[in-house]
Every structure is written in C-alpha cells, then in structure tokens.
Design an enzyme around this catalytic site. Structure first.
Site, PDB file in Angstrom:
ATOM      1  CG  HIS A   1      -0.277   0.333   2.496  1.00 11.01           C
ATOM      2  ND1 HIS A   1       0.453  -0.603   3.180  1.00 11.01           N
ATOM      3  CD2 HIS A   1      -0.183   1.476   3.209  1.00 11.01           C
ATOM      4  CE1 HIS A   1       0.944  -0.053   4.269  1.00 11.01           C
ATOM      5  NE2 HIS A   1       0.588   1.206   4.323  1.00 11.01           N
TER       6      HIS A   1
HETATM    7  C1  UD1 Z   1      -2.219   5.541   6.072  1.00 11.71           C
HETATM    8  C2  UD1 Z   1      -0.915   5.940   6.759  1.00 11.71           C
HETATM    9  C3  UD1 Z   1       0.088   4.787   6.635  1.00 11.71           C
HETATM   10  C4  UD1 Z   1      -0.496   3.493   7.131  1.00 11.71           C
HETATM   11  C5  UD1 Z   1      -1.770   3.231   6.353  1.00 11.71           C
HETATM   12  C6  UD1 Z   1      -2.465   1.925   6.714  1.00 11.71           C
HETATM   13  C7  UD1 Z   1      -0.344   8.327   6.627  1.00 11.71           C
HETATM   14  C8  UD1 Z   1       0.563   9.296   5.989  1.00 11.71           C
HETATM   15  N1  UD1 Z   1      -0.305   7.079   6.101  1.00 11.71           N
HETATM   16  O1  UD1 Z   1      -1.952   5.399   4.680  1.00 11.71           O
HETATM   17  O2  UD1 Z   1       1.231   5.112   7.401  1.00 11.71           O
HETATM   18  O3  UD1 Z   1       0.426   2.445   6.924  1.00 11.71           O
HETATM   19  O4  UD1 Z   1      -2.666   4.316   6.630  1.00 11.71           O
HETATM   20  O5  UD1 Z   1      -3.557   1.750   5.861  1.00 11.71           O
HETATM   21  O6  UD1 Z   1      -1.041   8.661   7.558  1.00 11.71           O
HETATM   22  N2  UD1 Z   1      -9.368   5.017   1.896  1.00 11.71           N
HETATM   23  C9  UD1 Z   1     -10.581   4.385   1.867  1.00 11.71           C
HETATM   24  N3  UD1 Z   1     -11.178   4.115   3.055  1.00 11.71           N
HETATM   25  C10 UD1 Z   1     -10.632   4.439   4.254  1.00 11.71           C
HETATM   26  C11 UD1 Z   1      -9.388   5.088   4.258  1.00 11.71           C
HETATM   27  C12 UD1 Z   1      -8.759   5.357   3.076  1.00 11.71           C
HETATM   28  O7  UD1 Z   1     -11.116   4.083   0.814  1.00 11.71           O
HETATM   29  O8  UD1 Z   1     -11.242   4.143   5.301  1.00 11.71           O
HETATM   30  C13 UD1 Z   1      -8.694   5.310   0.623  1.00 11.71           C
HETATM   31  C14 UD1 Z   1      -8.958   6.715   0.154  1.00 11.71           C
HETATM   32  O9  UD1 Z   1      -9.078   6.706  -1.233  1.00 11.71           O
HETATM   33  C15 UD1 Z   1      -7.688   7.461   0.537  1.00 11.71           C
HETATM   34  C16 UD1 Z   1      -6.635   6.365   0.405  1.00 11.71           C
HETATM   35  O10 UD1 Z   1      -7.305   5.161   0.792  1.00 11.71           O
HETATM   36  O11 UD1 Z   1      -7.431   8.566  -0.256  1.00 11.71           O
HETATM   37  C17 UD1 Z   1      -5.440   6.581   1.278  1.00 11.71           C
HETATM   38  O12 UD1 Z   1      -5.827   6.784   2.650  1.00 11.71           O
HETATM   39  P1  UD1 Z   1      -4.907   7.660   3.631  1.00 11.71           P
HETATM   40  O13 UD1 Z   1      -5.453   7.715   4.980  1.00 11.71           O
HETATM   41  O14 UD1 Z   1      -4.597   8.970   2.962  1.00 11.71           O
HETATM   42  O15 UD1 Z   1      -3.526   6.900   3.646  1.00 11.71           O
HETATM   43  P2  UD1 Z   1      -3.143   5.361   3.630  1.00 11.71           P
HETATM   44  O16 UD1 Z   1      -2.537   5.075   2.305  1.00 11.71           O
HETATM   45  O17 UD1 Z   1      -4.233   4.449   4.100  1.00 11.71           O
END
Ligand code: UD1
Length: 363
Positions: free
Chosen positions: A207
């Site tokens: 991821h």
């Molecule tokens: C975040 C953390 C990362 C951790 C990871 C675990 C930061 C910088 N990164 O990354 O350290 O390892 O979480 O997953 O804080 N999304 C959904 N549903 C959700 C959450 C996210 O669909 O409940 C999708 C959205 O399109 C979003 C993307 O995932 O834009 C990324 O989510 P985000 O919280 O920005 O970062 P992660 O890549 O999950």
C-alpha cells in the site's frame, strides 16, 4: 488528571487497545483520572476502522472528528482544526499519540502549541527516508513530545542521538504485540479463505505510495509476485489505495485473472492475523507487519529499501528486498526451500507494554 488518546488510521487501533485496557484496569482499581478516546476519522470504512473496534473490544470513541481522506495537507489541516477545538473544550493534561500517521503528527503539534503535554507511543523509529510521509510524521511528532515510549533499543539510541534526555525515553515494548498476544488464539480459530492450506500459501500486502502510486513500479512488483505464484498460492488483501491504482493503471483485470494470486478485500484484524500466522511467508511493504511476523516467526520479505524497524532484521525474520523483481523472487525461493532465518523475539515484546505506559503516565 485528564488524558486524551488519539487514534486515526488502521494501524493505530491495535496500538491504542492495550493502553485503553490498562487505563480501564487502573480505573477499576480505584485510581482517579479521566480518559477520552478521540478518533480522527482518517480511516472511516467499516473494513479499515469499524471492524477493529468490534474485534478488539475498543470502546466507541468519545469524540469522532470525521476528517476523512484528502491530500496530506488537507487531511492534516482538518485534523488540526478539529482537534484544537477538542483540546480547548476538554483541557487535557496529556495527549497520547501512537505510530506515525498523519493524525499522529497533526494532534501532537496541535496539543503542544496549546501547552498540553504530549506522549508518543512508538517514538524514535527512523527510516532516514524523507520520501516517506511517515518519516516526516515521526520526526515532527518526536520534536514536540515530552515523553517517548519506545519499542526497542534502536529507537532509544536514535532519540539519544537527537538530544532527548534519557529520563524521558522509556523502553516499554510494543503495544501492537500486546494486542497480538491477547488475540492470537481467536485469530487461529478463524477460517482461512477457501482453498488455503496451513503453511502452504504466502500472504501479500502492498500500500505504500512509493510502491503503488507509480505504474511501472507496481507492474514490476506484480511481475515478481506472478513468478512467486508459480510456486505457491498467494493471498492478497487489497488496500483501497492499491485497488484504486491497479484499476487506474489498467492492471486490475490482469491481477485478478492470475490463477494462483487471490485478490481479497481488506481483512479484519483477527482474519488477517489468522491468515499471516498460518502462512509460510509474507511479502509486504507495511511497517507493523514486519513486527508481527518477527513475533510469530514467519519469514517476511519487505519490499522496501529501508526500514524504521531494524530490530525485525537483526533479531527477527525480516529481510529487506527492495523493489527489484529478481531479488524478490530469489529471496522468496530461499524461504520456500527452507533457508528461513532463526526467530528471536525482541526484549519486552511480552504483552505488557500498555501496562508499562499507563503506569508511567499515572506516576
Ligand atoms: C495511512 C498511513 C500509513 C499506514 C496506512 C495503513 C499516513 C501518511 N499514512 O496510509 O502510514 O500504513 O494508513 O492503511 O497517515 N481510503 C478508503 N477508506 C478508508 C481510508 C482510506 O477508501 O477508510 C482510501 C482513500 O481513497 C484514501 C486512500 O485510501 O485517499 C489513502 O488513505 P490515507 O489515509 O490517505 O492513507 P493510507 O494510504 O491508508
């Protein structure tokens, strides 16, 4: 005394659970203090958040900020604005943040600017890779923290080298491993995905933006996965970011058509732990999974060039394999032909980190 404990994203939930549990048992023993749990809402899907609360018995958050997704600046800023209001309304003595996600950074800096003390759980980890958003979050959080709860001696040494006074660094062990120890028996009772035979499959998670946001890198990594899958079935719970990118780069159909790679939805905590604990090998770019596999003694190939958790390589089962497909395949073959590293569990990873943290905070 009033404490606010912050959780925002998936890897935070297993880290706050044992801290909240230790607070609850001190309360039951008659100690007088208040604890509020704040969920920033950085992760919000049932599969990325809700299910962890149910499975780990975490009480529902007292306050939910509902910030959701966005660019780093948008997400961080939304957490800061909402969390500042919470701090002003509740005037906590301490804010306790865990890990290295955007919510960790946003809440620690906001609290500190209001003169509130900050305790960082999992302090001192350093990858020295400033292209990782988490490394920036770690450095900024530790720059404003008052107490540093660490998982190992590497973290202690990093903090000491940055000038943190020794009496503010407390090696407590690993709250994520507390949760693993607490729930391992339930995880092993979970059903495996249909067709999976214990010790006869590998698990893949991917991821990190550096691996999944660039089409060529993602395609190259998937090429390695395809070659490993010629030898062993691979179960792949797909993070929402990775699914979105596989789709955008036109790789999702190919990946789904691969006969020995099984793309599945993100799993709950117990199902995932059960899957990993009965696998023969894990391929990952996660931070926490390097630690969980070290504790479980499952060989782990980490598709990164560096790690903020070097103890998982020096004592544990972790090998850094970068993103070069030949190297990934070579290391996987070594594991599959029985060249597995010997397992040693790091000191203090004994299920009692949460208690040690709460003991110290109540002192
Ligand atoms: C975040 C953390 C990362 C951790 C990871 C675990 C930061 C910088 N990164 O990354 O350290 O390892 O979480 O997953 O804080 N999304 C959904 N549903 C959700 C959450 C996210 O669909 O409940 C999708 C959205 O399109 C979003 C993307 O995932 O834009 C990324 O989510 P985000 O919280 O920005 O970062 P992660 O890549 O999950």
């Amino acid at each position: 005394m009033k404490f606010i404990v912050v959780a925002g994203a998936r890897p935070n939930f297993m880290k706050v659970a044992p801290i909240l549990e230790a607070f609850a048992s001190e309360k039951a023993a008659g100690r007088d203090f208040t604890v509020l749990l704040v969920h920033t809402g950085q992760h919000y899907d049932e599969k990325m958040s809700g299910t962890f609360f149910e499975e780990l018995g975490i009480p529902p958050p007292d306050i939910h900020l509902g910030v959701g997704s966005g660019s780093h600046a948008e997400q961080t800023a939304r957490v800061m604005v909402s969390f500042e209001r919470v701090c002003l309304d509740h005037s906590p003595d301490w804010v306790i943040v865990v890990g290295d996600v955007n919510s960790t950074f946003a809440c620690s800096v906001t609290a500190k600017k209001l003169g509130i003390k900050v305790a960082h759980v999992e302090a001192g980890l350093r990858s020295r890779d400033m292209s990782m958003p988490e490394e920036i979050n770690r450095l900024c959080t530790d720059a404003v923290s008052d107490l540093f709860f660490t998982t190992d001696e590497f973290a202690d040494a990093n903090l000491a080298a940055e000038g943190v006074a020794p009496d503010r660094i407390i090696l407590v062990g690993n709250t994520m491993i507390d949760t693993l120890i607490r729930h391992q028996h339930r995880a092993l009772a979970m059903e495996l995905p249909s067709g999976a035979q214990p010790r006869q499959y590998a698990v893949l998670t991917l991821h990190r933006p550096s691996n999944v946001d660039d089409p060529q890198t993602l395609e190259r990594l998937f090429g390695a996965v395809r070659r490993i899958a010629e030898r062993i079935p691979i179960y792949f719970p797909v993070h929402p970011r990775t699914r979105r990118n596989l789709e955008a780069f036109g790789l999702l159909n190919d990946a789904s058509a691969e006969s020995n790679v099984f793309l599945i939805e993100p799993l709950g905590y117990l199902a995932f732990l059960g899957l990993v604990a009965r696998s023969c090998m894990v391929l990952t770019d996660s931070g926490g999974i390097q630690e969980e596999t070290t504790f479980l003694g499952i060989p782990c190939l980490t598709m990164r060039d560096n790690t903020e958790r070097p103890i998982t390589c020096s004592l544990g089962t972790n090998v850094l394999v970068g993103s070069d497909s030949d190297r990934i395949v070579q290391e996987a073959i070594k594991v599959l032909t029985g060249e597995s590293p010997i397992r040693q569990v790091p000191p203090y990873w004994d299920g009692r980190a949460g208690e040690r943290i709460v003991d110290r905070l109540l002192q």
